[in-house]
Design an enzyme around this catalytic site. Structure first.
Site, short mmCIF file in Angstrom:
data_model
loop_
_atom_site.label_atom_id
_atom_site.label_comp_id
_atom_site.label_asym_id
_atom_site.label_seq_id
_atom_site.Cartn_x
_atom_site.Cartn_y
_atom_site.Cartn_z
N ASP A 95 39.76 67.93 -22.51
CA ASP A 95 38.51 67.68 -21.54
C ASP A 95 38.58 67.98 -20.40
O ASP A 95 37.88 68.89 -19.89
CB ASP A 95 37.67 66.24 -21.50
CG ASP A 95 39.00 65.78 -21.66
OD1 ASP A 95 40.60 65.88 -21.26
OD2 ASP A 95 39.28 64.27 -21.02
N ARG A 96 40.12 69.57 -20.42
CA ARG A 96 40.19 69.85 -19.38
C ARG A 96 40.79 70.93 -19.68
O ARG A 96 40.60 71.57 -21.11
CB ARG A 96 41.74 69.17 -19.09
CG ARG A 96 41.69 67.96 -18.12
CD ARG A 96 43.52 67.40 -17.31
NE ARG A 96 42.46 66.19 -17.00
CZ ARG A 96 44.23 65.63 -16.46
NH1 ARG A 96 44.61 66.25 -15.63
NH2 ARG A 96 43.70 64.52 -15.73
N ASP A 140 43.21 66.53 -25.45
CA ASP A 140 42.16 65.83 -26.17
C ASP A 140 40.53 67.12 -25.88
O ASP A 140 39.92 66.50 -25.96
CB ASP A 140 42.05 64.54 -25.72
CG ASP A 140 41.82 64.16 -24.17
OD1 ASP A 140 42.04 64.59 -22.98
OD2 ASP A 140 40.83 62.93 -23.57
N LYS A 188 34.18 65.27 -19.41
CA LYS A 188 34.53 66.86 -19.54
C LYS A 188 34.42 67.37 -20.27
O LYS A 188 35.08 67.22 -21.36
CB LYS A 188 35.34 66.94 -18.06
CG LYS A 188 36.38 65.93 -18.19
CD LYS A 188 37.88 66.44 -16.31
CE LYS A 188 39.22 65.35 -17.66
NZ LYS A 188 38.59 63.71 -17.31
N SER A 214 45.30 61.72 -23.11
CA SER A 214 44.63 63.17 -22.03
C SER A 214 45.97 63.79 -22.58
O SER A 214 46.36 64.47 -22.97
CB SER A 214 44.03 63.15 -20.86
OG SER A 214 43.80 63.79 -20.46
C1 G16 Z 1 41.22 61.80 -16.14
C2 G16 Z 1 39.46 60.73 -15.74
C3 G16 Z 1 39.25 62.12 -14.55
C4 G16 Z 1 40.09 61.86 -13.58
C5 G16 Z 1 41.47 62.30 -13.72
C6 G16 Z 1 42.88 62.34 -12.86
O1 G16 Z 1 40.91 62.59 -16.50
O2 G16 Z 1 38.62 61.49 -16.65
O3 G16 Z 1 38.07 61.68 -13.89
O4 G16 Z 1 40.31 63.42 -12.18
O5 G16 Z 1 42.21 61.23 -14.90
O6 G16 Z 1 42.65 60.70 -12.74
P1 G16 Z 1 44.32 60.20 -11.58
O7 G16 Z 1 44.18 60.67 -10.18
O8 G16 Z 1 44.04 58.97 -11.41
O9 G16 Z 1 45.10 60.61 -12.53
P2 G16 Z 1 42.16 62.70 -18.38
O10 G16 Z 1 41.54 64.10 -18.70
O11 G16 Z 1 43.44 62.43 -18.04
O12 G16 Z 1 41.04 61.85 -19.13
#
Ligand code: G16
Length: 556
Positions: A283-284, A281, A380, A113
């Site tokens: 999604d954000r 990736d 997302k 990510s």
């Molecule tokens: C992932 C999850 C999200 C989450 C984020 C942060 O995002 O899909 O739902 O909000 O991690 O998680 P944490 O606070 O545990 O680091 P991504 O974009 O990293 O796949």
């Protein structure tokens, strides 16, 4: 086909979103193979010969090697067909799109990510199920259990695939088919079904409304160039850092004010009407307005919620419900209440939205961590969020700042901030969380107590505290210890949790959310407005004592 004897590796436990470790760790002989075999073992479907598996990733270092291993192991585990994006490239929402479109068994996404890439950076493997979403906890737990007792993995080295030309390749006398597809086509077609591309083309073409999109050398460059420039007519220079690089050009592909500071600096010059950035990736997303006006992700979600009827997809399918992760600000709650929609609060992790969507209870959701999306897929979706914003701007004929300000005027403003303390020693971080858990385990000792910041006369009375526990409304599964919450009588909240996506030490996340209905105070800077609550949070947690940190690494 070979069956190779192996021994378990410690710590192959999927976190918030799959297994994320240093790329070096994944390169250890057998490490990737063990985890992938554990996925196949956990799926537990006896006959996979009629099944399709989608595989792709964000192009980061080690992805091509992992892809080859997965294809060879899928063949050995008798999967009938594997669908891969050209050169292995697929954004996370594009994988979700393909899984759903092909009615696949599931998919494997190769990404860490927003974490940095390269030989010293991070890598990750995530399994998504047939609904297109991240595997729910029951499955990730089963995968982890398999990693602890694995004795052998299966691999078919004679499957020597090419990933650079679109079309089908057949192996093992026709029993295994590898299909290479264009990485963008299916995803772009889905976006055209959701949004009014004619409206957006009129809005963007010829550079009348100037946008600047930073793909941060992640996977989104080709998607953004195809959709914003080729399809919607924005000038080519509207998308920057649009070539996916194995190490993201040495950058940190995390779309926030710290790691996308270059984009913010350009927007501050005032030459663009709109700015956006994506993570590795795709999604954000981060949304900016003219002059670098920052839209907090929690506000972004609430604004999209309030304007949902300007998006053709929601007009057609109806707004079934809204949701946010627990630490996300309550801004969307106000829209849901005012406009009479159901609102769900789930733990951090996109996987928790999937059941609600599959049950037809949820159309729109998001998280403070720069994630926004809808039930068009089960991930997302950064580019979707940008198209949603552009639709709102095109139909409201207002600037980003005006849209946000009018939103606050109508619904009130939830001030929100998140402090990240990255790479903290795990011992200290765990100690701090344990101490906090001890406090909330004895609420009677603290409820009713008054707190104040260092230099402020505002007083906050604690009205509730707990360690967030979630019961899934659909399958009734229970998820515990999802964040320690302190809730005050005016609704303000302080939340602490440890990140489940980092790879070095621990990352402490401190979230603060406070509602302001007084219009004369709504324009205040969030850091100023929230200062007393930040002080209170640092005092309650004794963060500095436990971690030695005086400042966070990232402030959102
Ligand atoms: C992932 C999850 C999200 C989450 C984020 C942060 O995002 O899909 O739902 O909000 O991690 O998680 P944490 O606070 O545990 O680091 P991504 O974009 O990293 O796949």
């Amino acid at each position: 086909m070979a069956t190779v004897a192996t021994e378990p590796f410690e710590g192959q436990k999927p976190g918030t979103s799959g297994l994320r470790k240093k790329a070096k760790e994944f390169r250890r002989p057998g490490y990737t193979e063990n985890f992938v075999q554990s996925i196949f073992d956990a799926i537990g479907t006896a006959d996979l010969t009629q099944s399709t598996l989608v595989v792709g990733g964000d192009g980061r270092y080690y992805m091509r090697d992992a892809l080859r291993i997965i294809v060879q192991m899928a063949a050995a585990n008798k999967v009938g067909r594997v669908v891969v994006g050209k050169n292995g490239i697929l954004s996370t929402p594009a994988v979700s799109t393909l899984i759903r479109k092909r009615k696949s068994l599931g998919g494997i996404i190769l990404t860490a990510s927003h974490n940095p890439g390269g030989p010293d950076g991070d890598f990750g493997i995530k399994y998504n199920t047939g609904n297109g979403g991240p595997a729910p906890e029951g499955i990730t737990k089963a995968i982890f259990e398999k990693t602890k007792s694995i004795k052998e993995y299966r691999i078919c080295k004679e499957v020597q695939a090419e990933f650079d030309c679109i079309g089908e390749q057949t192996f093992l006398g026709g029993q295994f088919v590898l299909e290479i597809v264009d990485s963008i086509t299916d995803y772009a077609a889905l976006m055209k079904e959701i949004f009014d591309f004619d409206l957006l083309r009129t809005f963007l073409s010829g550079g009348k409304f100037r946008i600047l999109v930073d793909a941060m050398n992640g996977v989104m460059g080709p998607y953004a160039s195809r959709i914003f420039c080729e399809e919607l007519g924005a000038p080519a220079e509207s998308v920057i850092r649009n070539v996916p690089l194995e190490d993201f050009g040495g950058g940190h592909p995390d779309p926030n004010l710290t790691y996308a500071a270059d984009l913010v600096a350009v927007l501050k010059k005032g030459e663009h009407d709109f700015g956006a950035a994506f993570d590795g990736d795709g999604d954000r997303n981060m949304i900016l307005g003219r002059g670098g006006f920052f839209v907090n992700p929690s506000d972004s979600l609430a604004v999209i919620a309030a304007h949902n009827q300007s998006i053709p997809y929601f007009k057609q399918t109806g707004m079934k419900g809204m949701a946010r992760s627990m630490p996300t600000s309550g801004a969307i709650d106000r829209v849901a209440k005012e406009d009479h929609f159901s609102l769900y609060e789930v733990p951090t992790g996109w996987k928790f939205f999937g059941n609600l969507m599959d049950a037809g209870k949820l159309s729109l959701c998001g998280e403070e961590s720069f994630g926004t999306g809808s039930d068009h897929v089960r991930e997302k979706d950064g580019l979707w969020a940008v198209l949603a914003w552009l639709t709102i701007l095109a139909t409201s004929k207002q600037s980003v700042e005006q849209v946000v300000n009018s939103h606050w005027t109508k619904y009130g403003r939830n001030f929100f901030t998140r402090y990240d303390y990255e790479g903290v020693e795990s011992v200290g971080a765990n100690e701090m969380m344990e101490k906090l858990r001890t406090i909330v385990a004895n609420p009677a000792d603290v409820i009713g107590k008054e707190f104040a910041g260092k230099d402020d006369n505002r007083r906050y009375t604690l009205s509730a505290c707990d360690d967030f526990r979630y019961e899934d409304p659909i399958d009734k599964s229970i998820t515990e210890k999802q964040g320690v919450r302190f809730i005050f009588s005016d609704g303000s909240r302080i939340v602490f949790r440890l990140s489940g996506t980092g790879t070095g030490g621990a990352t402490i996340r401190l979230y603060i959310d406070s509602f302001e209905s007084d219009p004369t105070r709504q324009m205040e800077d969030a850091q100023v407005a929230l200062r007393p609550l930040i002080d209170i949070a640092l005092e309650i947690s004794q963060l500095q004592k436990h971690t030695g940190r005086t400042e966070p690494t990232v402030i959102t």
